[in-house]
Motif scaffolding. Structure first.
Motif, PDB file in Angstrom:
ATOM      1  N   ALA A 130       0.871  -1.171   0.000  1.00 28.44           N
ATOM      2  CA  ALA A 130       0.000   0.000   0.000  1.00 28.44           C
ATOM      3  C   ALA A 130       0.908   1.221   0.000  1.00 28.44           C
ATOM      4  O   ALA A 130       2.128   1.123  -0.096  1.00 28.44           O
ATOM      5  CB  ALA A 130      -0.931  -0.013   1.214  1.00 28.44           C
ATOM      6  N   GLY A 131       0.312   2.399   0.120  1.00 30.57           N
ATOM      7  CA  GLY A 131       1.089   3.621   0.171  1.00 30.57           C
ATOM      8  C   GLY A 131       1.861   3.884  -1.114  1.00 30.57           C
ATOM      9  O   GLY A 131       1.629   3.257  -2.155  1.00 30.57           O
ATOM     10  N   GLY A 144       1.473   7.520   2.808  1.00 27.96           N
ATOM     11  CA  GLY A 144       0.250   6.750   2.607  1.00 27.96           C
ATOM     12  C   GLY A 144      -0.218   6.065   3.862  1.00 27.96           C
ATOM     13  O   GLY A 144       0.257   6.335   4.978  1.00 27.96           O
ATOM     14  N   GLU A 145      -1.168   5.142   3.686  1.00 29.40           N
ATOM     15  CA  GLU A 145      -1.749   4.411   4.803  1.00 29.40           C
ATOM     16  C   GLU A 145      -1.678   2.908   4.567  1.00 29.40           C
ATOM     17  O   GLU A 145      -1.826   2.449   3.430  1.00 29.40           O
ATOM     18  CB  GLU A 145      -3.210   4.828   5.020  1.00 29.40           C
ATOM     19  N   TRP A 146      -1.465   2.161   5.637  1.00 33.00           N
ATOM     20  CA  TRP A 146      -1.423   0.707   5.611  1.00 33.00           C
ATOM     21  C   TRP A 146      -2.406   0.214   6.672  1.00 33.00           C
ATOM     22  O   TRP A 146      -2.260   0.532   7.860  1.00 33.00           O
ATOM     23  CB  TRP A 146      -0.023   0.195   5.917  1.00 33.00           C
ATOM     24  N   ARG A 147      -3.397  -0.555   6.257  1.00 31.78           N
ATOM     25  CA  ARG A 147      -4.430  -1.025   7.186  1.00 31.78           C
ATOM     26  C   ARG A 147      -4.022  -2.342   7.846  1.00 31.78           C
ATOM     27  O   ARG A 147      -3.177  -3.071   7.343  1.00 31.78           O
ATOM     28  CB  ARG A 147      -5.749  -1.212   6.440  1.00 31.78           C
ATOM     29  N   ALA A 207      -0.015   5.269   9.265  1.00 33.27           N
ATOM     30  CA  ALA A 207       0.148   6.319   8.258  1.00 33.27           C
ATOM     31  C   ALA A 207       1.583   6.844   8.295  1.00 33.27           C
ATOM     32  O   ALA A 207       2.175   6.978   9.374  1.00 33.27           O
ATOM     33  CB  ALA A 207      -0.832   7.466   8.508  1.00 33.27           C
ATOM     34  N   LEU A 208       2.133   7.100   7.112  1.00 32.99           N
ATOM     35  CA  LEU A 208       3.453   7.700   6.988  1.00 32.99           C
ATOM     36  C   LEU A 208       3.324   8.956   6.141  1.00 32.99           C
ATOM     37  O   LEU A 208       2.658   8.946   5.100  1.00 32.99           O
ATOM     38  CB  LEU A 208       4.437   6.723   6.338  1.00 32.99           C
TER      39      LEU A 208
END
Length: 397
Positions: A130-131, A144-147, A207-208
């Motif tokens: 992701a991201g 981005g975000e990683w769930r 989130a980064l």
């Protein structure tokens, strides 16, 4: 052993691995903290420290950094024990241990950095890319975000996973995916884990925001898949990932089912019917318990075989482990769901109360089993195609 007049001391593997010896204490603490863990939707601090002290963090860390170069069969036993007390603790312990394996694939400078304070650093990791990763001077910038990052709140390091835009592709024709070791200080955690079961895993969203990751803290998923570790010849680092498959996710479910079986049997021994007769003396009740216990035993045997194959203790035919392991683990989890559903139903109205641990085991098992990796339609089709030599079998894996 002696060689050229020099005595070399070879450390023998202990009869009982540290992580197995420490697991019962983790299970006891995690069970005692279960209510706190569920309310907070993350492991209680006392349970986190118990996981760390028991050796889960260091089990798969290279010996060069003080780790155990551990076996999968030992981790399977330890996670099962913890799961009998709390499935969320078992899940977090298992995934943190397996995430630490990623570190063995980093360049040596990266390994020295993540284990600078010793081998007990707790890890978390993304399973799916992701991201966005953009090349930068000396490394990469991630946003981005990683769930669903289990244990992200207590991890010292998190491995973000992202496809990279440099045109490299793997054997399956897909773009290269890399993992990026990110310190906890650079991570933003979004509170998103509101679930029916496995509440205590703390699988929130990471989130980064334009975080720089130097090249020495990145590794290719190609290398993990192929077992191309950096400067380690330990089996736990050189085994291809196909031999592991869903093992880190399946074993906590086994532990929870064992816990449900124990609780269910204890409750049945105390129950009486409307006429005051002991329920435990009724043959249908005995048969239902036997069926559930048999399903749990069968699931455990399948998981132990997968662990033995991963350890190299047991061999599989060429190409077989990559399709049999996923099939076995999906089948095993299905058996566990069947067993726990039966135990929960037999508990009657009492098992539905929040204070009853049986309902927690039931929720946890069913939530964990919903993971896409346990879809038997997919894993079964891949095994069947391989076994029958069907066209396109490789693409289904």
């Amino acid at each position: 052993m002696l060689s050229d007049s020099t005595t070399t001391i070879v450390a023998e593997r202990p009869l009982v691995a540290d992580v197995v010896a420490g697991a019962p204490r983790v299970a006891e603490i995690a069970a005692r903290c279960a209510e706190e863990t569920e309310a907070a939707r993350r492991l209680a601090p006392e349970a986190v420290e118990a996981v760390r002290e028991a050796g889960f963090a260091r089990h798969f860390v290279p010996a060069a950094h003080g780790g155990a170069d551990g076996r999968f069969i030992d981790m399977t036993a330890a996670v099962t024990l913890v799961g009998q007390g709390c499935a969320s603790a078992a899940w977090a312990a298992s995934l943190s241990a397996y995430a630490a394996r990623y570190g063995a694939f980093l360049p040596l400078e990266g390994q020295a950095e993540i284990w600078a304070d010793g081998p007990n650093a707790l890890m978390a990791g993304a399973l799916m890319p992701a991201g966005k990763a953009e090349p930068a001077s000396g490394g990469w910038r991630l946003s981005g975000e990683w769930r669903y990052i289990s244990g992200v709140r207590f991890a010292d390091w998190v491995f973000a996973c992202s496809a990279v835009p440099d045109g490299r592709v793997g054997p399956d024709g897909r773009p290269e995916v890399r993992f990026f070791a990110v310190p906890r200080a650079d991570v933003i955690v979004r509170d998103t884990w509101f679930t029916m079961g496995m509440r205590g895993t703390g699988s929130d969203t990471m989130a980064l925001d334009d975080v720089f990751v130097p090249e020495h803290r990145t590794l290719s998923r190609f290398d993990i898949n192929a077992g191309r570790a950096t400067a380690s010849e330990a089996r736990c680092h050189t085994v291809p990932v196909d031999a592991l498959n869903a093992l880190p996710l399946a074993v906590p479910v086994l532990g929870a089912a064992r816990g449900a079986l124990l609780v269910g049997a204890e409750q049945t021994m105390r129950r009486v019917d409307r006429r005051g007769a002991p329920v435990r003396e009724k043959p249908p009740v005995q048969i239902e318990l036997a069926r559930s216990a048999g399903e749990v035993d069968a699931a455990e045997l399948l998981m132990q075989r997968a662990a033995r194959v991963a350890d190299g203790i047991e061999q599989a035919r060429e190409g077989e482990a990559a399709v049999r392991g996923p099939r076995d683990l999906a089948l095993a989890v299905g058996l566990l769901v069947s067993a726990v559903d039966r135990i929960f139903k037999a508990g009657g109205t009492t098992s539905h109360f929040e204070a009853d641990p049986l309902q927690r085991f039931w929720r946890d098992v069913n939530t964990a089993a919903s993971h896409v990796i346990f879809d038997f339609e997919t894993t079964g089709a891949a095994f069947g195609a391989w076994a029958l030599g069907a066209e396109g079998a490789e693409r289904r894996r």
